[in-house]
Write a protein that holds these residues in place. Structure first.
Motif, PDB file in Angstrom:
ATOM      1  N   GLU A  79       0.805  -1.204   0.000  1.00  0.00           N
ATOM      2  CA  GLU A  79       0.000   0.000   0.000  1.00  0.00           C
ATOM      3  C   GLU A  79       0.846   1.264   0.000  1.00  0.00           C
ATOM      4  OE1 GLU A  79      -2.630  -0.327   3.300  1.00  0.00           O
ATOM      5  OE2 GLU A  79      -3.595  -2.109   2.494  1.00  0.00           O
ATOM      6  N   ARG A  80       2.170   1.137  -0.050  1.00  0.00           N
ATOM      7  CA  ARG A  80       3.054   2.302  -0.016  1.00  0.00           C
ATOM      8  C   ARG A  80       3.610   2.578  -1.406  1.00  0.00           C
ATOM      9  NH1 ARG A  80       7.801   1.102   3.657  1.00  0.00           N
ATOM     10  NH2 ARG A  80       7.749  -0.797   2.463  1.00  0.00           N
ATOM     11  N   THR A  81       3.867   3.836  -1.660  1.00  0.00           N
ATOM     12  CA  THR A  81       4.576   4.236  -2.868  1.00  0.00           C
ATOM     13  C   THR A  81       5.950   4.713  -2.445  1.00  0.00           C
ATOM     14  OG1 THR A  81       2.532   4.875  -3.953  1.00  0.00           O
ATOM     15  CG2 THR A  81       4.564   5.775  -4.854  1.00  0.00           C
ATOM     16  N   ILE A  82       6.976   4.198  -3.084  1.00  0.00           N
ATOM     17  CA  ILE A  82       8.351   4.504  -2.708  1.00  0.00           C
ATOM     18  C   ILE A  82       9.010   5.243  -3.864  1.00  0.00           C
ATOM     19  CG2 ILE A  82      10.573   3.482  -2.104  1.00  0.00           C
ATOM     20  CD1 ILE A  82       8.663   1.044  -1.177  1.00  0.00           C
ATOM     21  N   MET A  83       9.534   6.411  -3.574  1.00  0.00           N
ATOM     22  CA  MET A  83      10.242   7.193  -4.578  1.00  0.00           C
ATOM     23  C   MET A  83      11.737   6.960  -4.371  1.00  0.00           C
ATOM     24  SD  MET A  83       7.825   8.853  -6.198  1.00  0.00           S
ATOM     25  CE  MET A  83       8.614  10.223  -6.995  1.00  0.00           C
ATOM     26  N   HIS A  84      12.463   6.749  -5.457  1.00  0.00           N
ATOM     27  CA  HIS A  84      13.909   6.557  -5.363  1.00  0.00           C
ATOM     28  C   HIS A  84      14.584   7.499  -6.343  1.00  0.00           C
ATOM     29  CE1 HIS A  84      17.582   4.541  -4.314  1.00  0.00           C
ATOM     30  NE2 HIS A  84      17.878   4.487  -5.599  1.00  0.00           N
ATOM     31  N   GLU A  85      15.535   8.267  -5.838  1.00  0.00           N
ATOM     32  CA  GLU A  85      16.171   9.301  -6.650  1.00  0.00           C
ATOM     33  C   GLU A  85      17.495   8.862  -7.256  1.00  0.00           C
ATOM     34  OE1 GLU A  85      15.203  12.788  -6.789  1.00  0.00           O
ATOM     35  OE2 GLU A  85      13.306  12.403  -5.795  1.00  0.00           O
ATOM     36  N   GLY A  86      18.119   7.797  -6.742  1.00  0.00           N
ATOM     37  CA  GLY A  86      19.431   7.385  -7.222  1.00  0.00           C
ATOM     38  C   GLY A  86      19.385   6.664  -8.554  1.00  0.00           C
ATOM     39  N   ASP A  87      20.550   6.219  -9.006  1.00  0.00           N
ATOM     40  CA  ASP A  87      20.644   5.505 -10.277  1.00  0.00           C
ATOM     41  C   ASP A  87      20.326   4.025 -10.148  1.00  0.00           C
ATOM     42  OD1 ASP A  87      21.307   7.720 -11.811  1.00  0.00           O
ATOM     43  OD2 ASP A  87      23.422   7.546 -11.293  1.00  0.00           O
ATOM     44  N   PHE A  88      20.354   3.489  -8.917  1.00  0.00           N
ATOM     45  CA  PHE A  88      19.996   2.083  -8.722  1.00  0.00           C
ATOM     46  C   PHE A  88      19.557   1.866  -7.280  1.00  0.00           C
ATOM     47  CE2 PHE A  88      24.276   2.174  -7.133  1.00  0.00           C
ATOM     48  CZ  PHE A  88      24.277   1.247  -6.102  1.00  0.00           C
ATOM     49  N   VAL A  89      18.834   0.778  -7.079  1.00  0.00           N
ATOM     50  CA  VAL A  89      18.451   0.345  -5.734  1.00  0.00           C
ATOM     51  C   VAL A  89      18.459  -1.181  -5.730  1.00  0.00           C
ATOM     52  CG1 VAL A  89      15.953   0.400  -6.174  1.00  0.00           C
ATOM     53  CG2 VAL A  89      16.806   0.605  -3.833  1.00  0.00           C
ATOM     54  N   ILE A  90      18.930  -1.757  -4.630  1.00  0.00           N
ATOM     55  CA  ILE A  90      18.939  -3.219  -4.455  1.00  0.00           C
ATOM     56  C   ILE A  90      17.742  -3.597  -3.598  1.00  0.00           C
ATOM     57  CG2 ILE A  90      20.212  -5.173  -3.494  1.00  0.00           C
ATOM     58  CD1 ILE A  90      22.259  -4.156  -5.259  1.00  0.00           C
ATOM     59  N   LEU A  91      16.976  -4.569  -4.060  1.00  0.00           N
ATOM     60  CA  LEU A  91      15.859  -5.099  -3.292  1.00  0.00           C
ATOM     61  C   LEU A  91      16.281  -6.436  -2.712  1.00  0.00           C
ATOM     62  CD1 LEU A  91      14.660  -3.248  -5.603  1.00  0.00           C
ATOM     63  CD2 LEU A  91      12.543  -4.482  -5.214  1.00  0.00           C
ATOM     64  N   GLY A  92      15.983  -6.671  -1.452  1.00  0.00           N
ATOM     65  CA  GLY A  92      16.340  -7.934  -0.828  1.00  0.00           C
ATOM     66  C   GLY A  92      15.961  -7.967   0.636  1.00  0.00           C
TER      67      GLY A  92
END
Length: 75
Positions: free
Chosen positions: A7-20
């Motif tokens: 139910e959340r929206t996540i904004m990411h400003e960088g060039d990459f993000v790791i999910l884990g």
């Protein structure tokens, strides 16, 4: 880019993000089937690309196993 997590929206400003599930993941997932560093979302030429990080169970995108970097579609 923007990711929707439940139910959340996540904004990411960088060039990459790791999910884990591990502490070094930029976006922490609690699913027990998720590896410590499972998948990377990377910005490439204005698009977002998903890259499996040799996760133990693999990564699926739209019902298909991710075997190479794959550009994500909006939506």
């Amino acid at each position: 880019y923007t990711a929707v997590d439940g139910e959340r929206t996540i904004m990411h400003e960088g060039d990459f993000v790791i999910l884990g599930s591990g502490p070094s993941a930029g976006l922490h997932l609690t699913d027990p089937q998720v590896s410590a560093t499972h998948v990377m979302l990377k910005r490439v030429d204005g698009h977002v690309v998903a890259i499996d990080l040799a996760s133990e169970r693999g990564t699926e995108l739209d019902g298909h196993r991710l075997v190479s970097p794959q550009m994500l579609q909006p939506g």
